[in-house]
Design a protein around this motif. Structure first.
Motif, PDB file in Angstrom:
ATOM      1  N   PRO A   1       1.650 -10.690  -0.906  1.00  0.00           N
ATOM      2  CA  PRO A   1       0.999  -9.832   0.086  1.00  0.00           C
ATOM      3  C   PRO A   1       1.891  -9.541   1.300  1.00  0.00           C
ATOM      4  O   PRO A   1       1.843  -8.446   1.852  1.00  0.00           O
ATOM      5  N   GLU A   2       2.730 -10.507   1.680  1.00  0.00           N
ATOM      6  CA  GLU A   2       3.604 -10.279   2.839  1.00  0.00           C
ATOM      7  C   GLU A   2       4.639  -9.199   2.554  1.00  0.00           C
ATOM      8  O   GLU A   2       4.906  -8.322   3.374  1.00  0.00           O
ATOM      9  N   LEU A   3       5.243  -9.284   1.369  1.00  0.00           N
ATOM     10  CA  LEU A   3       6.244  -8.281   0.975  1.00  0.00           C
ATOM     11  C   LEU A   3       5.585  -6.905   0.908  1.00  0.00           C
ATOM     12  O   LEU A   3       6.146  -5.905   1.371  1.00  0.00           O
ATOM     13  N   ASP A   4       4.396  -6.864   0.362  1.00  0.00           N
ATOM     14  CA  ASP A   4       3.673  -5.592   0.271  1.00  0.00           C
ATOM     15  C   ASP A   4       3.470  -4.996   1.662  1.00  0.00           C
ATOM     16  O   ASP A   4       3.683  -3.811   1.881  1.00  0.00           O
TER      17      ASP A   4
ATOM     18  N   GLY B   1       7.520  11.558  -0.376  1.00  0.00           N
ATOM     19  CA  GLY B   1       7.432  11.401  -1.829  1.00  0.00           C
ATOM     20  C   GLY B   1       7.644   9.955  -2.261  1.00  0.00           C
ATOM     21  O   GLY B   1       6.947   9.447  -3.147  1.00  0.00           O
ATOM     22  N   VAL B   2       8.595   9.280  -1.628  1.00  0.00           N
ATOM     23  CA  VAL B   2       8.854   7.871  -1.955  1.00  0.00           C
ATOM     24  C   VAL B   2       7.609   7.038  -1.610  1.00  0.00           C
ATOM     25  O   VAL B   2       7.157   6.202  -2.403  1.00  0.00           O
ATOM     26  N   ARG B   3       7.046   7.305  -0.446  1.00  0.00           N
ATOM     27  CA  ARG B   3       5.852   6.560  -0.029  1.00  0.00           C
ATOM     28  C   ARG B   3       4.665   6.838  -0.958  1.00  0.00           C
ATOM     29  O   ARG B   3       3.893   5.934  -1.279  1.00  0.00           O
ATOM     30  N   ASN B   4       4.542   8.091  -1.402  1.00  0.00           N
ATOM     31  CA  ASN B   4       3.457   8.439  -2.330  1.00  0.00           C
ATOM     32  C   ASN B   4       3.439   7.508  -3.543  1.00  0.00           C
ATOM     33  O   ASN B   4       2.379   7.059  -3.984  1.00  0.00           O
ATOM     34  N   ILE B   5       4.643   7.266  -4.085  1.00  0.00           N
ATOM     35  CA  ILE B   5       4.710   6.495  -5.333  1.00  0.00           C
ATOM     36  C   ILE B   5       4.296   5.051  -5.086  1.00  0.00           C
ATOM     37  O   ILE B   5       3.589   4.446  -5.888  1.00  0.00           O
ATOM     38  N   TYR B   6       4.736   4.497  -3.964  1.00  0.00           N
ATOM     39  CA  TYR B   6       4.382   3.093  -3.718  1.00  0.00           C
ATOM     40  C   TYR B   6       2.887   2.940  -3.441  1.00  0.00           C
ATOM     41  O   TYR B   6       2.227   2.039  -3.958  1.00  0.00           O
ATOM     42  N   ASN B   7       2.359   3.863  -2.631  1.00  0.00           N
ATOM     43  CA  ASN B   7       0.931   3.762  -2.273  1.00  0.00           C
ATOM     44  C   ASN B   7       0.003   4.346  -3.331  1.00  0.00           C
ATOM     45  O   ASN B   7      -1.215   4.198  -3.233  1.00  0.00           O
ATOM     46  N   GLY B   8       0.572   5.020  -4.325  1.00  0.00           N
ATOM     47  CA  GLY B   8      -0.261   5.611  -5.380  1.00  0.00           C
ATOM     48  C   GLY B   8      -1.161   6.710  -4.870  1.00  0.00           C
ATOM     49  O   GLY B   8      -2.281   6.893  -5.360  1.00  0.00           O
TER      50      GLY B   8
ATOM     51  N   ARG C   1      -8.934  -2.887  -8.019  1.00  0.00           N
ATOM     52  CA  ARG C   1      -8.092  -3.157  -6.853  1.00  0.00           C
ATOM     53  C   ARG C   1      -8.731  -4.234  -5.987  1.00  0.00           C
ATOM     54  O   ARG C   1      -8.039  -5.118  -5.474  1.00  0.00           O
ATOM     55  N   ALA C   2     -10.045  -4.125  -5.844  1.00  0.00           N
ATOM     56  CA  ALA C   2     -10.745  -5.086  -4.992  1.00  0.00           C
ATOM     57  C   ALA C   2     -10.623  -6.496  -5.552  1.00  0.00           C
ATOM     58  O   ALA C   2     -10.518  -7.473  -4.815  1.00  0.00           O
ATOM     59  N   THR C   3     -10.618  -6.602  -6.844  1.00  0.00           N
ATOM     60  CA  THR C   3     -10.587  -7.931  -7.453  1.00  0.00           C
ATOM     61  C   THR C   3      -9.173  -8.353  -7.837  1.00  0.00           C
ATOM     62  O   THR C   3      -8.976  -9.387  -8.451  1.00  0.00           O
ATOM     63  N   GLY C   4      -8.207  -7.528  -7.523  1.00  0.00           N
ATOM     64  CA  GLY C   4      -6.820  -7.893  -7.827  1.00  0.00           C
ATOM     65  C   GLY C   4      -6.511  -7.892  -9.306  1.00  0.00           C
ATOM     66  O   GLY C   4      -5.657  -8.634  -9.772  1.00  0.00           O
TER      67      GLY C   4
ATOM     68  N   SER D   1       1.818  -0.868  -4.894  1.00  0.00           N
ATOM     69  CA  SER D   1       1.408  -1.716  -3.779  1.00  0.00           C
ATOM     70  C   SER D   1       0.375  -2.754  -4.238  1.00  0.00           C
ATOM     71  O   SER D   1       0.480  -3.940  -3.900  1.00  0.00           O
ATOM     72  N   ASP D   2      -0.601  -2.306  -5.023  1.00  0.00           N
ATOM     73  CA  ASP D   2      -1.614  -3.244  -5.533  1.00  0.00           C
ATOM     74  C   ASP D   2      -0.969  -4.345  -6.371  1.00  0.00           C
ATOM     75  O   ASP D   2      -1.351  -5.512  -6.288  1.00  0.00           O
ATOM     76  N   LEU D   3       0.005  -3.951  -7.194  1.00  0.00           N
ATOM     77  CA  LEU D   3       0.660  -4.938  -8.070  1.00  0.00           C
ATOM     78  C   LEU D   3       1.435  -5.972  -7.257  1.00  0.00           C
ATOM     79  O   LEU D   3       1.365  -7.168  -7.520  1.00  0.00           O
TER      80      LEU D   3
END
Lengths: 345, 435
Positions: free
Chosen positions: B353-356, B322-329, B35-38, B345-347
């Motif tokens: 990054p702005e959309l995220d 629950g919806v937020r759980n899936i996006y934030n993992g 995640r740190a390195t994208g 979110s990482d993807l």
């Protein structure tokens, strides 16, 4: 390339084609054609609703058999006019749940009867304000249909033209008139935005697609018992109280043919899809032809093998129409669908 | 409302996604480094999705078992304490289950199964006694008033059925009996009805007031058939536990032939599409539309999700969580621990990054709006969902409309994220099409 991008690029191409000055009267853009068709449909809804309000008032002031016949006829005409433009799910119709104001459906808990019965049971005459601020289930054509056709109001001593029933019927008819007139006016105001807005090409095609799918899945498959492990249930169709379930479906398909198809044909031709345009036009004709052999009511057809076969014939043609738009027309135009409000279970 | 099956036309397909590396995500240190390195991969995100589903269904099962124990105690010794404990166990069981609803849309294994657990609204006269005067049910539903508890044989749509012995299997067979989706014989809402009873307060304060003596055996029994009512409650809670056991097994790691193994073997883009489709469908069509807008615009407490207990605000809130759980993992378990890993979110953040950022804040805004609804519902002299939807209640309508608007907004960004990740909700694949 994704479909969205293709649509955007094609949109640009269209914009070039319709530069003012180049376009002749015969060469209207698809959105111009749609705009006119939808404007005419809303205008028809407004004028038939005006007539419904007038005939309701007249019948209640001086009840007569002839007046009753006129009233029922004007209700049917206005409701049919609404069915023709029901597929348009964008623009002014999105304000204040206007589509539900005109027709709350499906009504799985018989809410229309519950809400109407509440007002029938009150002592004071029902006012327009009371209807305006109550449930959408009370405000539209199905609530009028309940007063005109259901046996329940009579059992409660409130069969039209009884005074309380009349005050409710007049208030509902006037609400329908106001909503319809606002839709027509607001559509006119929305027109420049619509004609300029590239995104409305996809929006319009998606609206037509959704409209056909609702006919297929909810207005036909559900009462026919074709969904899940469902059983046949005529009450799941719209307009069952008046026995006009198939009249309303026919009006919706006819409405799509009148206000959506011409623009779609133009758009397909612009995209070198003349054969597909013909195929789509023919499928509209084939589907509408099915109604020649069908009565107005749907529920009685569920009772006999012969009746059910006739419904199946209609269902197959509607499915074909759905498949052509979904599998051929939308991809050919690079149109993709997002989430919509009928995604729920 | 009526429809219980997602329309086939909404079956979604996916545009070609470019596949890169196939690392399996691995331990959290590795995941954090990625995640740190994208360099988060789709496969790592999918594995975390399956881990969250597994933990979420385990929690649903744990709390359902606690509910089963509590209802057993109620049946054994019906008094106000055991009834209260059973209701509390039911409320607790809703917290993880509602968060799991996001797995429904897109995963047929869940969608085909969930009707036995969370179907609504129900024609509760199928199950037990109802108020005769003001009981509204689906027209044409032959099962709407058969009252299984009061009968040893019922007749629905011309078919006579022996219901003398109430077993989990029998109740499962009776769900949607006669082909009506309103004939809900099983699941959370059937249990809710058996614990609370009909809410006869309309738009006014108060929920169902079933007397505990409905479970008293012998002379003290109210409303008749207390033995059969107890047997029904016993069977329906047993069924809930076994249904959840089955679903937990579907998501358990390292098992051949279960859904998780099938999912992990799919093309990654297809699974990413399922994740996003679940988020968007639950947000818009289901939660904002069917569960809030219909009830509000029609002023219909019959269309309230948890209509017997008036727990609707929590059911809505945990759907959004629950919806937020899936996006934030990330999923917070009922024991307070957290399951967390590579996320959608990482993807999205890799290229947009702005959309995220905006999607994350929109998901928070929806949860906050529903927290406000919860606060209002749970305050002393509070306003519950069925009071919010009363005609002319502007304050209530505003609370609901704020939540609807937030959900609509996040759905727009979910669509954008879908496009960004190469997902299309309808195959526009016109290459090679012949007409």
């Amino acid at each position: 390339m994704t479909g969205l991008k293709q649509a955007a690029i094609r949109g640009l191409a269209c914009a070039v084609l319709i530069l003012p000055g180049i376009v002749s009267a015969q060469d209207e853009s698809p959105r111009q054609q749609w705009q006119k068709g939808i404007a005419a449909a809303y205008s028809d809804l407004a004028s038939t609703s005006q007539s419904l309000a007038n005939t309701t008032r007249r019948y209640c002031q001086a009840p007569s058999d002839a007046g009753r016949t006129t009233l029922v006829d004007s209700w049917r005409k206005a409701y049919t006019a609404w069915q023709a433009v029901r597929y348009v799910d964008f623009g002014p119709i999105e304000q204040n749940s206007r589509a539900w104001q005109l027709q709350f459906w499906p009504d799985s808990k018989n809410l229309i009867a519950r809400k109407a019965n509440y007002w029938l049971g009150q002592d004071a005459p029902v006012t327009a304000d009371q209807v305006n601020s109550d449930s959408v289930a009370l405000q539209g054509f199905p609530a009028m249909e309940y007063l005109l056709f259901d046996q329940q109001p009579a059992k409660r001593g409130h069969a039209l033209p009884e005074a309380q029933a009349c005050s409710l019927a007049v208030a509902i008819a006037e609400h329908i008139q106001t909503t319809s007139q606002s839709l027509s006016d607001d559509w006119a105001a929305f027109t420049p935005h619509y004609v300029e807005g590239e995104q409305y090409t996809a929006t319009t095609v998606k609206a037509a697609l959704n409209g056909v799918e609702i006919i297929q899945d909810k207005r036909l498959a559900a009462p026919m018992g074709l969904r899940g492990n469902g059983s046949r249930n005529g009450y799941l169709a719209d307009a069952w109280r008046s026995g006009e379930s198939l009249t309303t479906i026919k009006a919706s398909i006819k409405g799509l043919q009148t206000s959506f198809l011409p623009g779609a044909v133009t758009l397909l031709k612009q995209n070198d899809q003349a054969k597909l345009a013909t195929k789509l036009s023919r499928q509209f004709e084939r589907t509408l032809k099915e109604f020649d052999a069908l009565p107005h009511a749907l529920a009685p057809l569920l009772e006999t093998d012969d009746g059910y076969r006739k419904l199946q014939g209609l269902f197959i043609e509607v499915s074909q129409l759905d498949q052509i738009i979904n599998n051929n027309v939308a991809p050919a135009l690079g149109i993709t669908r997002g989430f919509n409000s009928s995604d729920g279970d | 409302m009526v429809a219980r099956h997602p329309l086939k036309s909404l079956t979604v397909a996916i545009a070609v996604t470019s596949l890169t590396a196939c690392s399996s995500g691995g331990d959290s240190a590795q995941a954090n480094a990625e995640r740190a390195t994208g360099t988060v991969t789709e496969n790592a995100v999918i594995k975390n999705y399956a881990d969250i589903a597994y933990a979420n269904y385990q929690d649903a099962l744990t709390t359902a078992k606690a509910l089963n124990d509590a209802t057993d105690a109620l049946i054994e010794n019906p008094d106000s304490e055991t009834l209260k404990a059973a209701k509390e166990a039911w409320l607790a069981s809703r917290v993880p289950y509602q968060q799991s609803e996001v797995f429904r849309f897109g995963n047929a294994v869940v969608d085909d199964w969930e009707g036995q657990l969370n179907a609504w609204p129900l024609d509760e006269g199928l199950i037990d006694y109802v108020e005769a005067d003001d009981y509204q049910h689906e027209l044409g539903n032959g099962g709407a008033t058969v009252n299984i508890i009061a009968s040893t044989e019922i007749n629905v749509g011309g078919e006579a059925l022996d219901v003398s012995t109430l077993t989990p299997e029998l109740l499962a067979n009776l769900n949607e009996v006669g082909g009506s989706e309103a004939n809900v014989a099983t699941g959370y809402h059937a249990i809710e009805f058996l614990l609370w009873g009909q809410d006869l307060n309309g738009f006014k304060a108060g929920n169902g007031e079933r007397p505990v003596t409905d479970y008293a055996q012998g002379e003290a029994c109210t409303h008749g058939n207390c033995d059969r009512r107890a047997a029904y409650l016993d069977a329906v809670t047993d069924l809930l536990v076994s249904d959840l056991e089955w679903m937990v097994a579907q998501w358990a790691p390292d098992q051949d032939g279960n859904y998780r193994s099938e999912l992990l073997a799919m093309e990654s883009g297809e699974v990413i599409q399922k994740m996003l489709f679940g988020m968007g469908s639950l947000s818009l069509g289901e939660l904002a539309g069917e569960r809030m807008k219909v009830a509000l615009e029609a002023n219909s407490f019959e269309d309230e999700h948890d209509c017997f207990s008036d727990n609707t605000h929590n059911s809505h809130l945990y759907d959004a969580v629950g919806v937020r759980n899936i996006y934030n993992g990330q999923y917070s378990r009922v024991d307070g621990s957290t399951v967390s890993g590579p996320s959608l979110s990482d993807l999205v953040a890799k290229t947009q990054p702005e959309l995220d950022k905006s999607l994350k804040s929109e998901l928070d805004a929806s949860v906050n709006a529903l927290e406000d609804m919860k606060k209002s519902a749970e305050a002393a002299d509070g306003m519950t969902f069925d009071m919010m939807i009363a005609p002319g209640n502007d304050k209530g309508a505003e609370l609901i409309n704020t939540a609807i608007a937030a959900l609509v907004k996040q759905t727009g960004s979910i669509e954008k994220a879908s496009a960004e990740l190469g997902v299309e909700s309808l195959a526009p694949d016109d290459a090679g099409h012949t007409f």
